[in-house]
Design a protein around this motif. Structure first.
Motif, short mmCIF file in Angstrom:
data_model
loop_
_atom_site.label_atom_id
_atom_site.label_comp_id
_atom_site.label_asym_id
_atom_site.label_seq_id
_atom_site.Cartn_x
_atom_site.Cartn_y
_atom_site.Cartn_z
N GLY A 1 0.05 -13.61 -26.12
CA GLY A 1 -0.19 -14.66 -27.13
C GLY A 1 1.82 -15.04 -27.30
N ALA A 2 2.77 -14.32 -26.87
CA ALA A 2 3.86 -15.14 -26.84
C ALA A 2 4.01 -15.61 -25.68
N LEU A 3 3.90 -14.97 -24.63
CA LEU A 3 4.20 -15.56 -23.41
C LEU A 3 3.42 -16.87 -23.52
N LEU A 4 2.21 -16.92 -24.46
CA LEU A 4 1.35 -18.44 -24.12
C LEU A 4 2.29 -19.62 -25.08
N ILE A 5 2.63 -19.41 -25.32
CA ILE A 5 3.19 -20.46 -26.87
C ILE A 5 4.31 -21.43 -25.65
N PRO A 6 4.84 -20.93 -25.18
CA PRO A 6 6.15 -22.11 -23.97
C PRO A 6 4.84 -22.45 -23.04
N VAL A 7 3.91 -21.57 -23.05
CA VAL A 7 2.96 -22.82 -21.69
C VAL A 7 2.35 -23.89 -22.68
N ALA A 8 2.08 -23.10 -23.37
CA ALA A 8 0.87 -24.75 -24.28
C ALA A 8 2.37 -26.00 -24.62
N LEU A 9 3.50 -25.44 -25.12
CA LEU A 9 4.28 -26.35 -25.62
C LEU A 9 4.43 -26.79 -24.68
N THR A 10 5.25 -26.84 -23.07
CA THR A 10 5.29 -27.18 -22.46
C THR A 10 4.34 -28.21 -21.85
N MET A 11 3.21 -28.11 -21.61
CA MET A 11 1.81 -28.92 -21.91
C MET A 11 1.81 -30.16 -22.70
N LEU A 12 2.15 -29.42 -24.06
CA LEU A 12 2.38 -30.87 -24.94
C LEU A 12 3.93 -31.40 -24.64
N SER A 13 4.77 -31.25 -24.48
CA SER A 13 5.45 -32.38 -24.04
C SER A 13 5.38 -33.19 -23.13
N PHE A 14 4.58 -32.74 -21.88
CA PHE A 14 4.17 -33.91 -21.67
C PHE A 14 3.74 -35.41 -21.49
N LEU A 15 2.87 -35.15 -23.05
CA LEU A 15 2.49 -36.35 -23.77
C LEU A 15 4.25 -36.59 -24.08
N PHE A 16 4.86 -36.23 -24.53
CA PHE A 16 6.26 -37.00 -25.04
C PHE A 16 7.25 -37.39 -24.02
N ILE A 17 6.96 -37.54 -22.90
CA ILE A 17 7.84 -38.06 -21.65
C ILE A 17 7.44 -38.41 -20.74
N ASP A 18 8.77 -39.01 -19.73
CA ASP A 18 7.67 -39.79 -18.68
C ASP A 18 8.63 -39.44 -17.81
N THR A 19 7.37 -38.37 -17.11
CA THR A 19 8.20 -38.02 -15.42
C THR A 19 7.15 -37.58 -14.77
N ASP A 20 7.46 -36.74 -13.58
CA ASP A 20 7.59 -36.08 -12.89
C ASP A 20 5.66 -35.84 -13.36
N GLN A 21 4.38 -35.94 -13.05
CA GLN A 21 3.53 -35.20 -14.01
C GLN A 21 3.00 -34.18 -12.83
N ARG A 22 2.91 -33.82 -11.98
CA ARG A 22 2.70 -32.64 -10.84
C ARG A 22 3.01 -31.26 -11.53
N PRO A 23 4.44 -30.86 -12.27
CA PRO A 23 4.80 -29.77 -12.47
C PRO A 23 3.40 -29.21 -13.73
N VAL A 24 2.58 -30.26 -14.27
CA VAL A 24 1.74 -30.20 -15.67
C VAL A 24 0.51 -30.32 -14.60
N PHE A 25 0.69 -30.53 -14.08
CA PHE A 25 -1.15 -29.81 -12.89
C PHE A 25 -0.88 -28.74 -12.64
N ILE A 26 0.43 -28.24 -12.01
CA ILE A 26 0.13 -27.15 -11.05
C ILE A 26 0.03 -25.98 -13.04
N LEU A 27 1.03 -26.02 -13.42
CA LEU A 27 1.61 -25.12 -14.98
C LEU A 27 -0.58 -24.75 -15.16
N GLY A 28 -1.41 -26.87 -15.62
CA GLY A 28 -2.93 -26.59 -16.58
C GLY A 28 -3.68 -26.03 -15.79
N SER A 29 -3.24 -26.45 -14.06
CA SER A 29 -4.29 -26.06 -13.24
C SER A 29 -4.87 -24.68 -13.22
#
Length: 125
Positions: free
Chosen positions: A46-74
């Motif tokens: 659970g503790a390790l998944l919190i930064p994963v989730a927050l990283t995914m959600l952070s891509f809602l607010f930053i305009d950057t290369d989307q490939r890293p979140v594609f890798i993380l999410g998939s």
């Protein structure tokens, strides 16, 4: 809201909620998912998944290369699919995890459907 942002919002929130749940109330978590002996391991995941989730959600607010979140999410979805189905079908964990596995399949299929547009969008810049 486009599919990319919707997926980030849904998977990010789903991951965050399922990460926080055992940290906040392990007893209700185990009522839903079955008894576990290694509570420390459940809380660690659970503790390790919190930064994963927050990283995914952070891509809602930053305009950057989307490939890293594609890798993380998939790949997060692929990992949960493997774990959920293997261990539930081998009677190591509760069958409730098959439901999570199905949700993760939906996430992964959506990421794969977005893969080509994400890659084409980046290569056209």
């Amino acid at each position: 809201m486009n599919i990319f942002r919707t997926l980030l919002w849904i998977q990010g929130c789903y991951t965050l909620l399922t990460a926080i749940w055992p940290l906040v109330d392990i007893h209700s978590f185990m009522l839903a998912t079955g008894y576990k002996t290694d509570i420390w391991l459940i809380k660690t995941v659970g503790a390790l998944l919190i930064p994963v989730a927050l990283t995914m959600l952070s891509f809602l607010f930053i305009d950057t290369d989307q490939r890293p979140v594609f890798i993380l999410g998939s790949l997060t979805s692929a990992a949960f699919i493997s774990i959920d189905f293997y261990y539930a079908l081998n009677d190591v964990i509760s069958d409730i995890y098959l439901g999570d596995g199905i949700i993760q399949i939906i996430f992964l299929i959506t990421w794969l459907a977005l893969a080509k547009p994400l890659l084409l969008k980046r290569s056209n810049k």
